[in-house]
Design a protein around this motif. Structure first.
Motif, PDB file in Angstrom:
ATOM      1  N   SER A 344       0.823  -1.210   0.000  1.00  0.00           N
ATOM      2  CA  SER A 344       0.000   0.000   0.000  1.00  0.00           C
ATOM      3  C   SER A 344       0.859   1.263   0.000  1.00  0.00           C
ATOM      4  CB  SER A 344      -0.935   0.007   1.215  1.00  0.00           C
ATOM      5  OG  SER A 344      -0.214  -0.016   2.428  1.00  0.00           O
ATOM      6  N   TRP A 345       2.159   1.127   0.343  1.00  0.00           N
ATOM      7  CA  TRP A 345       3.060   2.274   0.282  1.00  0.00           C
ATOM      8  C   TRP A 345       3.308   2.732  -1.154  1.00  0.00           C
ATOM      9  CZ3 TRP A 345       4.994   5.616   3.736  1.00  0.00           C
ATOM     10  CH2 TRP A 345       4.802   5.315   5.095  1.00  0.00           C
ATOM     11  N   ASP A 346       3.216   1.825  -2.107  1.00  0.00           N
ATOM     12  CA  ASP A 346       3.430   2.229  -3.497  1.00  0.00           C
ATOM     13  C   ASP A 346       2.247   1.855  -4.393  1.00  0.00           C
ATOM     14  OD1 ASP A 346       3.781  -0.524  -3.726  1.00  0.00           O
ATOM     15  OD2 ASP A 346       5.964  -0.378  -3.730  1.00  0.00           O
ATOM     16  N   SER A 347       1.089   1.638  -3.787  1.00  0.00           N
ATOM     17  CA  SER A 347      -0.138   1.400  -4.526  1.00  0.00           C
ATOM     18  C   SER A 347      -1.206   2.362  -4.020  1.00  0.00           C
ATOM     19  CB  SER A 347      -0.621  -0.049  -4.346  1.00  0.00           C
ATOM     20  OG  SER A 347       0.363  -0.961  -4.777  1.00  0.00           O
ATOM     21  N   THR A 348      -2.245   2.506  -4.769  1.00  0.00           N
ATOM     22  CA  THR A 348      -3.308   3.434  -4.381  1.00  0.00           C
ATOM     23  C   THR A 348      -4.530   2.651  -3.929  1.00  0.00           C
ATOM     24  OG1 THR A 348      -2.525   5.075  -5.958  1.00  0.00           O
ATOM     25  CG2 THR A 348      -4.751   5.363  -5.112  1.00  0.00           C
ATOM     26  N   PHE A 349      -4.806   2.704  -2.622  1.00  0.00           N
ATOM     27  CA  PHE A 349      -6.032   2.140  -2.064  1.00  0.00           C
ATOM     28  C   PHE A 349      -6.952   3.295  -1.693  1.00  0.00           C
ATOM     29  CE2 PHE A 349      -3.266  -1.448  -1.661  1.00  0.00           C
ATOM     30  CZ  PHE A 349      -4.085  -2.574  -1.620  1.00  0.00           C
ATOM     31  N   THR A 350      -8.202   3.157  -2.020  1.00  0.00           N
ATOM     32  CA  THR A 350      -9.168   4.221  -1.706  1.00  0.00           C
ATOM     33  C   THR A 350     -10.257   3.745  -0.758  1.00  0.00           C
ATOM     34  OG1 THR A 350     -10.460   3.634  -3.673  1.00  0.00           O
ATOM     35  CG2 THR A 350      -8.789   5.382  -3.918  1.00  0.00           C
ATOM     36  N   LYS A 351     -10.233   2.460  -0.442  1.00  0.00           N
ATOM     37  CA  LYS A 351     -11.226   1.915   0.480  1.00  0.00           C
ATOM     38  C   LYS A 351     -10.654   0.675   1.154  1.00  0.00           C
ATOM     39  CE  LYS A 351     -13.510  -0.829  -3.112  1.00  0.00           C
ATOM     40  NZ  LYS A 351     -14.784  -1.151  -3.783  1.00  0.00           N
ATOM     41  N   GLU A 352     -11.396   0.173   2.115  1.00  0.00           N
ATOM     42  CA  GLU A 352     -10.973  -1.029   2.817  1.00  0.00           C
ATOM     43  C   GLU A 352     -10.770  -2.175   1.830  1.00  0.00           C
ATOM     44  OE1 GLU A 352     -13.343  -4.232   5.490  1.00  0.00           O
ATOM     45  OE2 GLU A 352     -13.259  -2.213   6.368  1.00  0.00           O
ATOM     46  N   PRO A 353      -9.652  -2.888   1.922  1.00  0.00           N
ATOM     47  CA  PRO A 353      -9.426  -3.997   0.991  1.00  0.00           C
ATOM     48  C   PRO A 353     -10.429  -5.133   1.219  1.00  0.00           C
ATOM     49  CG  PRO A 353      -7.759  -3.998   2.705  1.00  0.00           C
ATOM     50  CD  PRO A 353      -8.545  -2.746   2.891  1.00  0.00           C
ATOM     51  N   GLU A 354     -10.785  -5.787   0.149  1.00  0.00           N
ATOM     52  CA  GLU A 354     -11.719  -6.914   0.266  1.00  0.00           C
ATOM     53  C   GLU A 354     -11.135  -8.012   1.138  1.00  0.00           C
ATOM     54  OE1 GLU A 354     -13.985 -10.144  -2.662  1.00  0.00           O
ATOM     55  OE2 GLU A 354     -13.085  -8.320  -3.498  1.00  0.00           O
ATOM     56  N   MET A 355      -9.845  -8.237   1.014  1.00  0.00           N
ATOM     57  CA  MET A 355      -9.145  -9.205   1.855  1.00  0.00           C
ATOM     58  C   MET A 355      -8.181  -8.438   2.758  1.00  0.00           C
ATOM     59  SD  MET A 355      -8.573 -12.424   2.656  1.00  0.00           S
ATOM     60  CE  MET A 355      -9.098 -13.462   1.278  1.00  0.00           C
ATOM     61  N   TRP A 356      -8.420  -8.490   4.047  1.00  0.00           N
ATOM     62  CA  TRP A 356      -7.505  -7.832   4.974  1.00  0.00           C
ATOM     63  C   TRP A 356      -6.135  -8.502   4.920  1.00  0.00           C
ATOM     64  CZ3 TRP A 356     -10.015  -6.788  10.438  1.00  0.00           C
ATOM     65  CH2 TRP A 356     -11.038  -5.840  10.300  1.00  0.00           C
ATOM     66  N   PHE A 357      -5.083  -7.714   5.159  1.00  0.00           N
ATOM     67  CA  PHE A 357      -3.727  -8.251   5.222  1.00  0.00           C
ATOM     68  C   PHE A 357      -3.466  -8.829   6.610  1.00  0.00           C
ATOM     69  CE2 PHE A 357       1.025  -7.691   5.155  1.00  0.00           C
ATOM     70  CZ  PHE A 357       1.256  -8.538   4.097  1.00  0.00           C
ATOM     71  N   HIS A 358      -3.488  -7.988   7.651  1.00  0.00           N
ATOM     72  CA  HIS A 358      -3.374  -8.419   9.039  1.00  0.00           C
ATOM     73  C   HIS A 358      -4.696  -8.123   9.768  1.00  0.00           C
ATOM     74  CE1 HIS A 358       0.873  -8.911   8.460  1.00  0.00           C
ATOM     75  NE2 HIS A 358       1.193  -7.642   8.552  1.00  0.00           N
ATOM     76  N   ASP A 359      -4.643  -8.329  11.093  1.00  0.00           N
ATOM     77  CA  ASP A 359      -5.742  -8.019  12.020  1.00  0.00           C
ATOM     78  C   ASP A 359      -6.885  -9.025  11.923  1.00  0.00           C
ATOM     79  OD1 ASP A 359      -4.298  -5.804  12.898  1.00  0.00           O
ATOM     80  OD2 ASP A 359      -5.252  -4.476  11.435  1.00  0.00           O
ATOM     81  N   ILE A 360      -7.651  -9.094  13.023  1.00  0.00           N
ATOM     82  CA  ILE A 360      -8.701 -10.110  13.151  1.00  0.00           C
ATOM     83  C   ILE A 360     -10.072  -9.492  13.365  1.00  0.00           C
ATOM     84  CG2 ILE A 360      -9.474 -12.091  14.527  1.00  0.00           C
ATOM     85  CD1 ILE A 360      -6.528 -12.517  15.343  1.00  0.00           C
ATOM     86  N   LEU A 361     -10.136  -8.459  14.215  1.00  0.00           N
ATOM     87  CA  LEU A 361     -11.413  -7.868  14.594  1.00  0.00           C
ATOM     88  C   LEU A 361     -11.496  -6.395  14.190  1.00  0.00           C
ATOM     89  CD1 LEU A 361     -11.698  -9.179  18.281  1.00  0.00           C
ATOM     90  CD2 LEU A 361     -12.552 -10.290  16.205  1.00  0.00           C
ATOM     91  N   ARG A 362     -12.732  -5.930  14.019  1.00  0.00           N
ATOM     92  CA  ARG A 362     -12.978  -4.497  13.852  1.00  0.00           C
ATOM     93  C   ARG A 362     -13.020  -3.845  15.224  1.00  0.00           C
ATOM     94  NH1 ARG A 362     -14.499  -3.868   8.567  1.00  0.00           N
ATOM     95  NH2 ARG A 362     -15.196  -5.794   7.528  1.00  0.00           N
ATOM     96  N   GLU A 363     -13.073  -2.505  15.241  1.00  0.00           N
ATOM     97  CA  GLU A 363     -13.015  -1.771  16.505  1.00  0.00           C
ATOM     98  C   GLU A 363     -14.237  -2.031  17.386  1.00  0.00           C
ATOM     99  OE1 GLU A 363     -11.228   2.312  16.471  1.00  0.00           O
ATOM    100  OE2 GLU A 363     -11.247   1.979  14.296  1.00  0.00           O
ATOM    101  N   ASP A 364     -15.331  -2.522  16.796  1.00  0.00           N
ATOM    102  CA  ASP A 364     -16.510  -2.864  17.613  1.00  0.00           C
ATOM    103  C   ASP A 364     -16.498  -4.320  18.056  1.00  0.00           C
ATOM    104  OD1 ASP A 364     -17.073  -4.216  15.284  1.00  0.00           O
ATOM    105  OD2 ASP A 364     -18.973  -3.200  14.874  1.00  0.00           O
ATOM    106  N   GLY A 365     -15.425  -5.035  17.720  1.00  0.00           N
ATOM    107  CA  GLY A 365     -15.278  -6.428  18.148  1.00  0.00           C
ATOM    108  C   GLY A 365     -15.793  -7.454  17.167  1.00  0.00           C
ATOM    109  N   THR A 366     -16.431  -7.022  16.091  1.00  0.00           N
ATOM    110  CA  THR A 366     -16.901  -7.982  15.091  1.00  0.00           C
ATOM    111  C   THR A 366     -15.724  -8.446  14.239  1.00  0.00           C
ATOM    112  OG1 THR A 366     -17.466  -6.195  13.557  1.00  0.00           O
ATOM    113  CG2 THR A 366     -19.218  -7.008  15.012  1.00  0.00           C
ATOM    114  N   PRO A 367     -15.729  -9.698  13.809  1.00  0.00           N
ATOM    115  CA  PRO A 367     -14.567 -10.227  13.084  1.00  0.00           C
ATOM    116  C   PRO A 367     -14.570  -9.874  11.600  1.00  0.00           C
ATOM    117  CG  PRO A 367     -16.179 -11.970  13.426  1.00  0.00           C
ATOM    118  CD  PRO A 367     -16.706 -10.753  14.138  1.00  0.00           C
ATOM    119  N   PHE A 368     -13.371  -9.789  11.038  1.00  0.00           N
ATOM    120  CA  PHE A 368     -13.253  -9.706   9.585  1.00  0.00           C
ATOM    121  C   PHE A 368     -13.869 -10.949   8.961  1.00  0.00           C
ATOM    122  CE2 PHE A 368     -10.696 -11.385   6.022  1.00  0.00           C
ATOM    123  CZ  PHE A 368     -11.152 -10.525   5.033  1.00  0.00           C
ATOM    124  N   SER A 369     -13.601 -12.109   9.575  1.00  0.00           N
ATOM    125  CA  SER A 369     -14.118 -13.382   9.066  1.00  0.00           C
ATOM    126  C   SER A 369     -14.616 -14.218  10.240  1.00  0.00           C
ATOM    127  CB  SER A 369     -13.023 -14.142   8.310  1.00  0.00           C
ATOM    128  OG  SER A 369     -13.389 -15.494   8.095  1.00  0.00           O
TER     129      SER A 369
END
Length: 392
Positions: A344-369
């Motif tokens: 992402s340092w040399d690519s242009t992302f404008t929204k949340e990626p469809e597939m997360w790279f790291h991390d498991i949960l959102r800030e409200d505790g719901t999971p990515f998967s």
């Protein structure tokens, strides 16, 4: 004549007994490395260690995590509980030398606060003292806001280029290293110490490469030797490690073939730790096979990069089968933006990626998967119940 000879021998004996013994140097202290037997006795008493590299979602880096103005115990405890709910029992947690310089007493109090919260949820801690990754110029005070859609835009190196690249300043870190280790040397809430994350990792991001230390390996090795020496002088009850993370894996088990920094890491660690973001599980298994040659317990202190095909479903069975600690990168998505990939340092992302790279949960505790979360729970629950997977 006999009396004179006896008197002379007596004088020689007295002198030899009263002579000052030579002082042990920092390098000599590395001989206090745990024996392999001691390391295994310690490790055999541990459960399968599973957890994350923990940074609260409200902190962009180590400084924002721990500084008094932004230390956030409410968020920390909430996220620790979520971690425990997944069956995690170990977090790897980064510190920073500037926090010690800024307010050593307050810093120690906040570390103690964190350990109390983690202990409440039966989570042990592995502290990381230094780090050669990301921004080479750390500064205390208010930290920058995240760059939108950019992976780890605010993470900072410790100690950073100014101290690392000047060997006459390395001793400025002695009080920090020895002070932290001594304070928690007998604290059972601290499981182990990771002295230095990815020594000689060079920042190549735009605007940062020119800030880096030239010939960094030379300076990282010099500092690492001092840090190991200081740590051995404290002789904490917990084991020490520094994780191998790069290079030709065919040489990982042959120290004579490793670069000097990497060789020193594996030869001075009580436990052998390593990073594995590889998408090919044969490569991961090769790393494990090579590192087993050292005859010591293994800890995988960083893994899990979904778009590299390095997933919990691929990695956890291999690590569990070999009883290797499994510590993934990232837990709750937040200011670190590590749901975005390194590119992402040399690519242009404008929204949340469809597939997360790291991390498991959102800030409200719901999971990515949800499927992924259920899988993690299944693996940790089977460990707690004593049921092991049959893995071919």
């Amino acid at each position: 004549m006999l009396k004179k000879i006896l008197l002379a021998l007596l004088v020689i004996t007295i002198i030899s007994c009263t002579e000052e013994k030579p002082k042990t140097t920092a390098i000599d202290n590395t001989t206090q490395r745990w024996t392999a037997d001691k390391a295994w006795q310690w490790y055999d008493d541990q459960p399968w260690l599973v957890g994350a590299n923990f940074n609260p979602s409200t902190a962009i880096n180590q400084l924002e995590f721990w500084q008094e103005a932004t230390f956030d115990p409410e968020t920390i405890e909430r996220e620790l509980k979520w971690s425990a709910d997944l069956g995690m029992n170990l977090h790897r947690v980064y510190l920073h030398n500037l926090l010690w310089e800024q307010d050593s007493i307050g810093f120690l109090n906040r570390l103690d606060n964190y350990l109390s919260l983690a202990d409440k949820h039966k989570i042990k801690t592995m502290f990381v003292l230094l780090d050669d990754v990301w921004h080479p110029v750390p500064k205390t005070g208010q930290q920058p806001e995240p760059l939108p859609h950019v992976h780890n835009s605010g993470w900072v190196q410790a100690p950073g280029a100014a101290i690392l690249g000047d060997t006459t300043r390395h001793d400025e870190l002695k009080g920090y290293v020895k002070g932290i280790l001594k304070h928690f040397a007998e604290d059972k809430r601290v499981l182990a110490w990771d002295l230095y994350n990815e020594p000689d990792n060079v920042a190549g991001q735009p605007g940062r490469a020119q800030l880096e230390v030239k010939n960094k390996q030379k300076y990282s090795l010099a500092l690492l030797k001092k840090v190991v020496g200081w740590a051995r002088e404290i002789d904490p009850s917990q084991p020490l490690t520094t994780g191998i993370w790069r290079g030709n894996i065919d040489h990982w088990g042959t120290p004579d073939s490793l670069p000097p920094v990497d060789r020193y890491m594996v030869e001075q660690s009580d436990l052998i730790s390593f990073h594995a973001y590889d998408g090919d599980m044969e490569t991961v298994q090769k790393k494990i096979t090579e590192l087993k040659k050292y005859g010591r317990p293994l800890l995988c202190t960083e893994y899990m990069a979904r778009t590299n095909n390095n997933t919990f479903q691929n990695m956890m069975p291999i690590l569990k089968k070999n009883k290797i600690a499994a510590i993934n990168w990232g837990f709750v998505s937040g200011k670190s933006n590590t749901i975005y990939p390194w590119k992402s340092w040399d690519s242009t992302f404008t929204k949340e990626p469809e597939m997360w790279f790291h991390d498991i949960l959102r800030e409200d505790g719901t999971p990515f998967s949800q499927e992924e979360v259920e899988y993690i729970k299944k693996m940790t629950k089977e460990e707690e119940s004593g049921i092991d997977l049959l893995i071919e």
